[in-house]
Motif scaffolding. Structure first.
Motif, short mmCIF file in Angstrom:
data_model
loop_
_atom_site.label_atom_id
_atom_site.label_comp_id
_atom_site.label_asym_id
_atom_site.label_seq_id
_atom_site.Cartn_x
_atom_site.Cartn_y
_atom_site.Cartn_z
N LEU A 216 0.82 -1.22 0.00
CA LEU A 216 0.00 0.00 0.00
C LEU A 216 0.85 1.26 0.00
CD1 LEU A 216 -2.66 -1.12 2.63
CD2 LEU A 216 -3.05 -0.80 0.18
N ASP A 217 2.17 1.09 0.01
CA ASP A 217 3.07 2.23 0.03
C ASP A 217 2.79 3.12 1.24
OD1 ASP A 217 5.22 3.49 -1.01
OD2 ASP A 217 4.11 4.73 -2.43
N ALA A 218 2.43 2.49 2.35
CA ALA A 218 2.25 3.22 3.61
C ALA A 218 3.60 3.25 4.35
CB ALA A 218 1.18 2.54 4.47
N ILE A 219 3.62 3.94 5.49
CA ILE A 219 4.88 4.03 6.23
C ILE A 219 4.84 3.10 7.44
CG2 ILE A 219 6.48 5.60 7.41
CD1 ILE A 219 6.02 6.32 4.46
N GLN A 220 5.82 2.21 7.51
CA GLN A 220 5.88 1.28 8.63
C GLN A 220 6.54 1.97 9.81
OE1 GLN A 220 7.42 -2.68 7.70
NE2 GLN A 220 8.44 -2.81 9.69
N VAL A 221 5.83 1.99 10.93
CA VAL A 221 6.37 2.60 12.16
C VAL A 221 6.57 1.48 13.18
CG1 VAL A 221 5.94 4.26 14.01
CG2 VAL A 221 5.14 4.76 11.67
N ASN A 222 7.82 1.20 13.50
CA ASN A 222 8.14 0.08 14.39
C ASN A 222 8.06 0.48 15.85
OD1 ASN A 222 8.78 -1.42 12.12
ND2 ASN A 222 10.98 -0.99 12.25
N TYR A 223 7.42 -0.36 16.66
CA TYR A 223 7.64 -0.26 18.12
C TYR A 223 8.15 -1.62 18.58
CZ TYR A 223 3.00 -2.51 18.74
OH TYR A 223 1.94 -3.38 18.69
N TYR A 224 9.13 -1.57 19.49
CA TYR A 224 9.81 -2.81 19.87
C TYR A 224 9.20 -3.42 21.12
CZ TYR A 224 13.29 -1.73 16.35
OH TYR A 224 13.90 -1.48 15.15
N LEU A 225 8.93 -4.71 21.05
CA LEU A 225 8.48 -5.44 22.24
C LEU A 225 9.70 -5.66 23.14
CD1 LEU A 225 6.13 -7.98 20.43
CD2 LEU A 225 5.50 -5.85 21.61
N ASP A 226 9.43 -5.78 24.44
CA ASP A 226 10.51 -5.82 25.43
C ASP A 226 10.93 -7.27 25.71
OD1 ASP A 226 12.23 -5.49 27.50
OD2 ASP A 226 10.83 -4.42 28.82
N GLU A 227 11.97 -7.72 25.03
CA GLU A 227 12.38 -9.12 25.16
C GLU A 227 12.79 -9.46 26.59
OE1 GLU A 227 15.34 -10.49 22.36
OE2 GLU A 227 14.95 -12.57 22.90
N GLU A 228 13.43 -8.49 27.28
CA GLU A 228 13.89 -8.75 28.65
C GLU A 228 12.70 -8.96 29.58
OE1 GLU A 228 17.17 -8.76 28.33
OE2 GLU A 228 16.79 -7.93 26.33
N ASN A 229 11.52 -8.54 29.13
CA ASN A 229 10.34 -8.57 29.98
C ASN A 229 9.25 -9.41 29.30
OD1 ASN A 229 8.64 -7.96 32.07
ND2 ASN A 229 8.23 -5.84 31.39
N CYS A 230 9.67 -10.64 28.89
CA CYS A 230 8.73 -11.58 28.26
C CYS A 230 8.01 -10.98 27.06
CB CYS A 230 7.68 -12.07 29.26
SG CYS A 230 8.31 -13.31 30.35
N TRP A 231 8.68 -10.18 26.28
CA TRP A 231 8.11 -9.57 25.07
C TRP A 231 6.89 -8.70 25.38
CZ3 TRP A 231 11.38 -9.71 21.26
CH2 TRP A 231 12.16 -10.84 21.02
N ALA A 232 6.88 -8.08 26.55
CA ALA A 232 5.73 -7.22 26.89
C ALA A 232 5.73 -5.97 26.02
CB ALA A 232 5.80 -6.83 28.37
N LEU A 233 4.52 -5.41 25.87
CA LEU A 233 4.37 -4.16 25.15
C LEU A 233 4.45 -3.02 26.17
CD1 LEU A 233 1.49 -3.51 22.62
CD2 LEU A 233 2.63 -1.75 23.90
#
Lengths: 513, 513
Positions: A216-233
């Motif tokens: 769709l030629d949209a813009i991907q905006v990444n937010y990183y899950l917290d691996e040190e904290n069981c991949w919490a958001l």
């Protein structure tokens, strides 16, 4: 039945001999064959080439079916499909819950409704579905939004789960969840330059999201899950991501995968509240991918739907936050992915946009009606007193119990291996362990023009026949490496697989020490 | 079963109460309901609105399921679905060919393979399909390109028809033909400004084409079919269209619908040769929509596939012209449209593009496996000596004979009505008669802000309950008016429908004389 898309062991994977990993050599082979036969004429330049094609499509990456899985397909062909190549939830040739194929067969061939060998409640379900189908048949087109009574059953299912009314008008049946996700994104994306729509997705993500964003030629905006904290958001990370994105796009959509794919984390109620508040504050349209809602294994985790939490947060949220959530026939305890059944529920969607949505869906006429029927069975399981209830309950408990056992087993075994760390598999169907790759192996990968984890996974496939998907296909923090492995194989096979991965890893560390 | 998507008579049509024709009033109703309950708080401005949405999607028009069909759906709900609402090829609740649901039921519930009540050749087909499916089940994902053995069967079917080898590598199974058409167009479209891809389509066209072109922000290049000459395709008109288009875009794709939808013409071999030569000359990528290839009724017409003609024209064409052709389970004599089965065959596609195609398809994982199985039955009909052969032959002959009879009946009856002219229905499943609309009716339509043929069709629906789709939804030469009507209803019902249209039309002419 759930096919083990991500783990391919001694003969599994897509059967296509076409490959975007091998395309250049086969192009050359084809061209030379042409020249051989008719040396007097050279082929004209083609119209459709990598240079002339849609650049957004060219930019799409889709690791779950990428080079590794194609390589596994080749190995499978070599092995002539001698060994069991899939791990359906119910074992080869049979479904996890027998009620499923019974109802589907009755719908497919209504003459069977006279047969004494089907339980009455299966017949009742089939009759209800057929009565709502055009020409009383799965072979007729349905309304583009889906068969009415099936949307009513979905609404009743959602209502039952949250004790709050859900209208069938807000339900759209889809061709698997992927179809719903890409359809709503297609409507959402607009603007050019700095006002192009930004779509926030978790990293690691399920690569459908990055693929559709690219298309769709949209813009991907990444937010990183917290691996040190069981991949919490973490909402602070959302805040960072949205602030940075505002410099170059218009962040308009926030995608959540809960339980996570590939990371398997299950979000707490508190976390979901924070996310909803954030979406409200930042005026973001929420997409909640909840296809693994029935696949929660950790005893201290529970699935909370975004919709339920949204409504419990009070009217300021429940009448303002725009939300689309997704479910599917492909996961859960039935895992009937081949039928491509799914639904999307929309909340606070503008009525005019609902019209636009129906219009857009109508271009493809309707989702497969057999997939719609499959969805009906998923949201309409037997209740106490029905003939199929006891067997169904046993089957469901067995499938989910087994998955929980394998989730724990996988976590425990990976964490015994030096250089592998695996967060708890709280839900979904995958492990996403972090792997240590020694500097020498990183160099060797560079020499092969491969990402280090791709190199690792390719070696694993070649040496053991086990196919896992490299973390780079899902996204990961720079300098970290992972792979995704499904936990679908039967327990004994899974143990063997894990043992082989362990041996391979120890050997790999030694070779590149 | 074929559902009569375009003709809705006393209770037929999509069951969705959502409508883009009624959206404003329901928006107002919803808003006032909110205000009534909580007068202290106004709704925040929504994120996703007609103004903020994807403008390409907003521009999509899709008449086949537009306001008329939605209005018909409302009438249907009023009538409580009292009368037969669909015209499947085999009658309500049963399929046109009994082998179809038999094989599908066996594939769906393999326990039935032990039942003595299924013919052996149905079981043989089901076993073959299941053996090629992951986990031996329709419930598993397949390869993204489709199940191997089904692609082999499609290739054998094509090979048999033209006595020239077709490789399964060139076959892509799809979610109905619509999916294949939009996928290949998605790959083809590129460029900006004057080098944006132009896609040539017939006028009248099937509105999938205009909808996908709009979604992709490509340039629609119209070429007009010759109504005075039975809707024939004239290459001079193609030449005119492409020359004019070169001023503002890069014409790269030529779409052909043969037999025509909605116009029903069947192209002569000579015409196809001319088109292929034109595509070769102008370097156009050919799309041949051949979903009605089994639906040819005029005794002096025969279906010729573009691929067959291409190969017979010799190596300069057969090794250079790029072609994608499409077929489906939805038409023919089975008409099993709900399963969403279809295939695309590609010729001279660059191997790198094949890789891109598989990548793009893999984002949606796979087409519905039940639809793939349905496609297998269509391309693999019983042969002499098989148990089902005789019944199947009778059923096929009956369905096609009936359609031919109804095609003639419809043409004849329309041409008896003053102010209606109908070309012969050489093939497909529709009549597309030209209707005379008096000046006073055109004025009345303008007063209602409707296209004149939309006004006509709306009156027809309101006065008779018959739903036909206005020609403006398919495109037509300015100042001419048409509608599309399906010929699927049983003969006696069709006669009644035609009589009612006749009475309505005569009355309409009198009212607006």
């Amino acid at each position: 039945m759930q096919r083990a898309a991500a783990l391919v062991w001694r003969g599994c994977g897509p059967r296509t001999p076409s490959s975007w990993g091998r395309s250049q050599s086969s192009a050359a082979a084809e061209a030379s064959a042409v020249l051989k036969v008719r040396p007097e004429r050279s082929r004209r330049e083609r119209i459709l080439t990598l240079e002339s094609m849609n650049p957004q499509v060219k930019a799409v990456e889709y690791a779950v079916r990428g080079p590794i899985v194609l390589k596994a397909g080749e190995i499978e062909l070599e092995l002539q499909r001698l060994s069991s190549s899939q791990w359906p939830l119910g074992g080869a040739g049979s479904s996890a819950c027998v009620l499923f194929p019974q109802v589907m067969a009755l719908c497919t061939y209504p003459n069977l409704l006279d047969s004494p060998s089907f339980p009455e409640d299966a017949k009742k379900r089939a009759r209800r579905i057929l009565q709502a189908c055009g020409g009383n048949s799965l072979g007729s087109y349905s309304a583009s939004q889906g068969v009415n009574c099936i949307r009513e059953d979905v609404a009743a299912y959602i209502t039952g789960g949250m004790r709050r009314a859900c209208g069938p008008d807000n339900i759209y049946l889809t061709t698997g969840a992927s179809d719903g996700i890409s359809t709503i994104l297609k409507i959402l994306v607009s603007g050019g330059g700095k006002s192009r729509t930004g779509v926030m997705i978790p990293i690691p993500q399920y690569p459908l999201y990055s693929a559709v964003i690219s298309e769709l030629d949209a813009i991907q905006v990444n937010y990183y899950l917290d691996e040190e904290n069981c991949w919490a958001l973490n909402v602070n990370e959302l805040r960072r991501a949205v602030q940075e994105a505002k410099d170059h796009c218009d962040p308009k959509v926030l995608c959540i995968i809960n339980p996570g794919n590939p990371t398997g984390q299950v979000q707490s109620r508190k976390c979901i509240e924070d996310v909803i508040h954030f979406a409200w504050e930042e005026k973001l349209f929420l997409l909640a991918d909840e296809v693994y809602q029935d696949n929660v294994y950790s005893p201290d985790c529970r699935f909370h739907s975004f919709k339920k939490v949204l409504y419990e947060m009070g009217p300021e949220y429940s009448s303002n936050v725009e939300l689309a959530s997704f479910h599917s026939t492909s996961k859960g305890y039935m895992g009937e992915c081949g039928y491509r059944g799914g639904y999307m529920e929309v909340i606070n969607l503008h009525p005019e946009i609902k019209g636009q949505l129906v219009k857009l869906l109508s271009v493809r006429l309707c989702p497969p009606v057999s997939g719609q029927a499959a969805m009906d069975i998923v949201v309409n399981p037997p209740v106490a007193g029905e003939e199929s209830f006891e067997q169904f309950s046993r089957e469901k408990e067995s499938v989910l119990g087994n998955l929980a056992k394998k989730a724990k087993l996988t976590e425990d075994l990976f964490n015994q291996v030096p250089g592998i760390h695996c967060n708890p598999l709280q839900g979904a169907m995958y492990a996403f362990p972090r792997i240590f790759i020694p500097a020498k192996a990183v160099e060797a990968a560079q020499a092969h023009q491969m990402a280090p984890d791709m190199f690792y996974c390719m070696k694993l496939l070649e040496e053991t026949g086990i196919c896992v998907v490299p973390g780079s296909g899902f996204g990961q923090r720079e300098g970290t490496y992972h792979f995704r492995m499904t936990i679908l194989p039967p327990v004994e096979k899974l143990k063997t697989v894990l043992q082989k991965v362990k041996d391979f890893h120890i050997n790999f560390l030694e070779n590149y020490a």
